[in-house]
Write a protein that holds these residues in place. Structure first.
Motif, mmCIF file in Angstrom:
data_model
loop_
_atom_site.group_PDB
_atom_site.id
_atom_site.type_symbol
_atom_site.label_atom_id
_atom_site.label_comp_id
_atom_site.label_asym_id
_atom_site.label_seq_id
_atom_site.Cartn_x
_atom_site.Cartn_y
_atom_site.Cartn_z
ATOM 1 N N GLY A 284 0.816 -1.200 0.000
ATOM 2 C CA GLY A 284 0.000 0.000 0.000
ATOM 3 C C GLY A 284 0.850 1.251 0.000
ATOM 4 N N PRO A 285 0.253 2.390 0.405
ATOM 5 C CA PRO A 285 0.949 3.665 0.321
ATOM 6 C C PRO A 285 2.173 3.766 1.221
ATOM 7 C CG PRO A 285 -1.144 3.887 1.501
ATOM 8 C CD PRO A 285 -1.124 2.533 0.874
ATOM 9 N N GLY A 286 2.295 2.893 2.208
ATOM 10 C CA GLY A 286 3.461 2.934 3.083
ATOM 11 C C GLY A 286 4.542 1.943 2.704
ATOM 12 N N ALA A 287 4.342 1.197 1.607
ATOM 13 C CA ALA A 287 5.263 0.132 1.253
ATOM 14 C C ALA A 287 6.675 0.646 1.012
ATOM 15 C CB ALA A 287 4.754 -0.602 0.011
ATOM 16 N N LEU A 288 6.792 1.790 0.356
ATOM 17 C CA LEU A 288 8.115 2.313 0.049
ATOM 18 C C LEU A 288 8.861 2.722 1.315
ATOM 19 C CD1 LEU A 288 9.741 2.755 -2.561
ATOM 20 C CD2 LEU A 288 9.183 5.167 -2.377
ATOM 21 N N PHE A 289 8.134 3.211 2.318
ATOM 22 C CA PHE A 289 8.773 3.547 3.584
ATOM 23 C C PHE A 289 9.416 2.308 4.192
ATOM 24 C CE2 PHE A 289 6.137 7.266 3.190
ATOM 25 C CZ PHE A 289 6.797 8.255 3.891
ATOM 26 N N VAL A 290 8.696 1.196 4.183
ATOM 27 C CA VAL A 290 9.212 -0.045 4.764
ATOM 28 C C VAL A 290 10.427 -0.527 3.992
ATOM 29 C CG1 VAL A 290 8.686 -2.448 5.304
ATOM 30 C CG2 VAL A 290 6.934 -0.689 5.635
ATOM 31 N N SER A 291 10.336 -0.537 2.671
ATOM 32 C CA SER A 291 11.426 -1.062 1.849
ATOM 33 C C SER A 291 12.678 -0.195 1.949
ATOM 34 C CB SER A 291 10.974 -1.162 0.388
ATOM 35 O OG SER A 291 9.883 -2.036 0.257
ATOM 36 N N VAL A 292 12.518 1.120 1.896
ATOM 37 C CA VAL A 292 13.677 2.008 2.012
ATOM 38 C C VAL A 292 14.283 1.915 3.404
ATOM 39 C CG1 VAL A 292 14.416 4.424 1.994
ATOM 40 C CG2 VAL A 292 12.917 3.583 0.196
ATOM 41 N N ALA A 293 13.447 1.828 4.427
ATOM 42 C CA ALA A 293 13.954 1.666 5.789
ATOM 43 C C ALA A 293 14.739 0.361 5.917
ATOM 44 C CB ALA A 293 12.808 1.699 6.796
ATOM 45 N N ASP A 294 14.272 -0.718 5.257
ATOM 46 C CA ASP A 294 15.016 -1.975 5.234
ATOM 47 C C ASP A 294 16.415 -1.769 4.649
ATOM 48 O OD1 ASP A 294 13.368 -3.863 6.416
ATOM 49 O OD2 ASP A 294 12.266 -4.263 4.559
ATOM 50 N N ALA A 295 16.461 -1.009 3.552
ATOM 51 C CA ALA A 295 17.745 -0.755 2.894
ATOM 52 C C ALA A 295 18.681 0.023 3.809
ATOM 53 C CB ALA A 295 17.517 0.009 1.588
ATOM 54 N N PHE A 296 18.164 1.044 4.482
ATOM 55 C CA PHE A 296 19.004 1.811 5.405
ATOM 56 C C PHE A 296 19.440 0.957 6.590
ATOM 57 C CE2 PHE A 296 16.775 5.863 3.813
ATOM 58 C CZ PHE A 296 17.823 6.145 2.938
ATOM 59 N N ALA A 297 18.549 0.126 7.094
ATOM 60 C CA ALA A 297 18.863 -0.720 8.243
ATOM 61 C C ALA A 297 20.020 -1.663 7.931
ATOM 62 C CB ALA A 297 17.629 -1.510 8.666
ATOM 63 N N SER A 298 20.107 -2.116 6.681
ATOM 64 C CA SER A 298 21.160 -3.058 6.304
ATOM 65 C C SER A 298 22.534 -2.413 6.261
ATOM 66 C CB SER A 298 20.843 -3.662 4.928
ATOM 67 O OG SER A 298 21.016 -2.696 3.896
ATOM 68 N N LEU A 299 22.596 -1.068 6.251
ATOM 69 C CA LEU A 299 23.873 -0.359 6.133
ATOM 70 C C LEU A 299 24.452 0.054 7.481
ATOM 71 C CD1 LEU A 299 22.973 1.910 3.063
ATOM 72 C CD2 LEU A 299 24.310 -0.200 3.056
ATOM 73 N N GLY A 300 23.800 -0.363 8.561
ATOM 74 C CA GLY A 300 24.329 -0.079 9.888
ATOM 75 C C GLY A 300 24.316 1.396 10.231
ATOM 76 N N LEU A 301 25.410 1.863 10.864
ATOM 77 C CA LEU A 301 25.496 3.254 11.303
ATOM 78 C C LEU A 301 25.410 4.220 10.126
ATOM 79 C CD1 LEU A 301 25.818 5.042 13.798
ATOM 80 C CD2 LEU A 301 28.315 4.932 13.459
ATOM 81 N N ALA A 302 26.042 3.861 9.011
ATOM 82 C CA ALA A 302 25.967 4.710 7.818
ATOM 83 C C ALA A 302 24.523 4.829 7.335
ATOM 84 C CB ALA A 302 26.845 4.136 6.707
ATOM 85 N N GLY A 303 23.776 3.739 7.471
ATOM 86 C CA GLY A 303 22.373 3.765 7.061
ATOM 87 C C GLY A 303 21.551 4.712 7.904
ATOM 88 N N ARG A 304 21.869 4.782 9.197
ATOM 89 C CA ARG A 304 21.153 5.722 10.057
ATOM 90 C C ARG A 304 21.412 7.154 9.618
ATOM 91 N NH1 ARG A 304 22.105 3.825 16.236
ATOM 92 N NH2 ARG A 304 21.124 5.862 16.583
ATOM 93 N N ALA A 305 22.668 7.464 9.318
ATOM 94 C CA ALA A 305 22.999 8.820 8.865
ATOM 95 C C ALA A 305 22.321 9.135 7.535
ATOM 96 C CB ALA A 305 24.518 8.971 8.739
ATOM 97 N N LEU A 306 22.355 8.168 6.617
ATOM 98 C CA LEU A 306 21.693 8.370 5.326
ATOM 99 C C LEU A 306 20.194 8.527 5.503
ATOM 100 C CD1 LEU A 306 23.592 5.802 3.092
ATOM 101 C CD2 LEU A 306 23.576 8.282 2.797
#
Length: 447
Positions: A284-306
């Motif tokens: 639904g309309p929030g799907a991209l938030f979940v997927s992008v957050a997954d991508a950032f989560a996989s990058l560790g500390l750098a992902g949090r900054a990004l």
């Protein structure tokens, strides 16, 4: 009588109009619609729609606004066509309809910006979205986003909208460029560019009827067409401004920002999942938030900054569009009834906050509001404006478009006939396909 406000500079108008266009439509909706509609196939149709339909249509709205020098509703009466005030009223109502749920998504962005800094979504991105998307949290941050929007509009055209967008728009572009450059360096991002930039013609041919309503609707949404925003913004212009040049710059920058957003989001998804994940492509309309957050989560500390940087720029873009939508209704009341701008903006903001609680309480409502806006309200509003400018106000529209240019009679005539033919047919087809796709089952989320 109080003198009507104007833009302090031409650059201020362009940045404000680009700010109106460059919002969630570009950075949230564009990557989401691209992901759900075949990647580059959608991008191709969208770019064609932006140039062939969006540019002539935005010039039509500019002509109405500058010619009348009034808000989107009163403009038609000033142009001696009072029966057509319904067009301006529909645009105003469409913009308010969109802003009611747009503000809810803006509230999500605030929470994701905070969540990136604290790492709140790192352990379970789906659960985090569930906790912020609906219920009391969503309502509270929806209210905060609306309050910020009201505060900016309350300061007026020059001190509020122009001052804010002078800072917002360049920041959006610079940060997105930096993020897109970073995305190129990620291992595994290569296939993303083929998906995003190389159209699958077979897919396009097989799914054209599904892609067209979303692509043209995206052009309308991302250019703030059919909402009264561009009529209102153009009403603060002088006769020496070149509408054709300004319109071309606005459409070009708007499309560039949308493409930049895709160059950030799509590679991030491919790096994490190897493709566009089902959660993004079919959710639904929030799907991209979940997927992008997954991508950032996989990058560790750098992902949090990004994440802080990415969601921060999405927030700035969301605000730059929201203020334009609220300005349409505020300008109408201030022009027509002489109300005090801060009071009027606050009154509309309160009403929209209340309407938006439906979308904040259940994402099904938000999805329904968005579908109705994309497939019915926006194309209907644009269609009526195109008919008015092309077939009712034609000669005067040509005269108005030529102001501020060196001649340009032939170009203005070509523009008029493009409205009467290509744009008119394109909008009619889009509206037809949109209505057919939701009739007889509009998917009302009553249960």
């Amino acid at each position: 009588m109080t003198q009507r406000e104007t833009w302090a500079t031409r650059a201020g108008f362009i940045l404000a109009a680009v700010g109106s266009a460059v919002g969630l439509g570009n950075i949230w909706q564009f990557p989401f619609k691209t992901s759900t509609n075949g990647g580059a196939a959608f991008v191709l149709v969208y770019l064609l729609a932006a140039v062939l339909i969006g540019l002539p249509a935005i010039l039509g709205e500019f002509v109405i606004g500058r010619r009348a020098n009034l808000n989107a509703v009163a403009a038609f009466r000033k142009l001696d066509h009072p029966a057509w005030t319904a067009v301006g009223a529909l645009g105003l109502l469409t913009g308010m309809w969109i802003l009611s749920y747009y503000s809810v998504v803006g509230g999500w962005v605030i929470q994701y910006t905070i969540g990136s800094a604290t790492g709140a979504y790192l352990t379970d991105t789906a659960a985090y979205f569930g906790s912020v998307a609906t219920g009391p949290n969503a309502i509270a941050f929806h209210g905060l986003f609306m309050a910020i929007t009201v505060g900016i509009v309350a300061f007026g055209v020059e001190d509020g909208i122009e001052a804010a967008t002078r800072l917002m728009v360049p920041s959006i572009v610079v940060i997105l460029v930096g993020l897109a450059v970073y995305a190129v360096t990620l291992d595994g991002s290569g296939p993303a560019y083929g998906y995003y930039l190389s159209p699958d013609i077979d897919y396009l041919a097989a799914n054209l009827a599904d892609i067209v309503p979303f692509a043209v609707g995206q052009a309308f949404f991302s250019l703030s067409l059919g909402m009264g925003a561009m009529i209102t913004y153009a009403s603060y212009l002088g006769d020496d401004d070149n509408l054709v040049t300004d319109g071309g710059i606005i459409v070009g920058l708007n499309s560039a920002v949308g493409l930049l957003a895709g160059l950030v989001v799509v590679p991030l998804l491919f790096v994490q999942f190897g493709t566009v994940p089902d959660s993004a492509a079919g959710g639904g309309p929030g799907a991209l938030f979940v997927s992008v957050a997954d991508a950032f989560a996989s990058l560790g500390l750098a992902g949090r900054a990004l994440g802080v940087v990415f969601f921060g720029v999405v927030l700035v873009a969301a605000l730059s569009s929201a203020i334009s939508l609220l300005e349409v209704a505020t300008s109408y009341v201030v022009d027509t009834y002489g109300g005090r701008r801060p009071v009027v903006a606050a009154a509309f903001g309160t009403g929209l906050f209340l309407l938006g609680t439906l979308s904040a309480w259940r994402t099904a409502w938000l999805g329904w509001f968005d579908t109705l806006a994309y497939k019915v309200l926006l194309p209907t509003s644009v269609l009526l404006a195109v008919v008015f400018v092309g077939w009712i106000y034609g000669p005067q529209a040509v005269d108005e478009l030529q102001k501020g240019t060196d001649g340009g009679a032939r170009l203005a005539t070509v523009w008029l006939w493009s409205l009467r033919t290509v744009v008119l047919v394109g909008v009619l087809v889009t509206l037809y396909l949109g209505v057919v796709s939701i009739y007889p089952s509009p998917g009302l989320p009553f249960v």
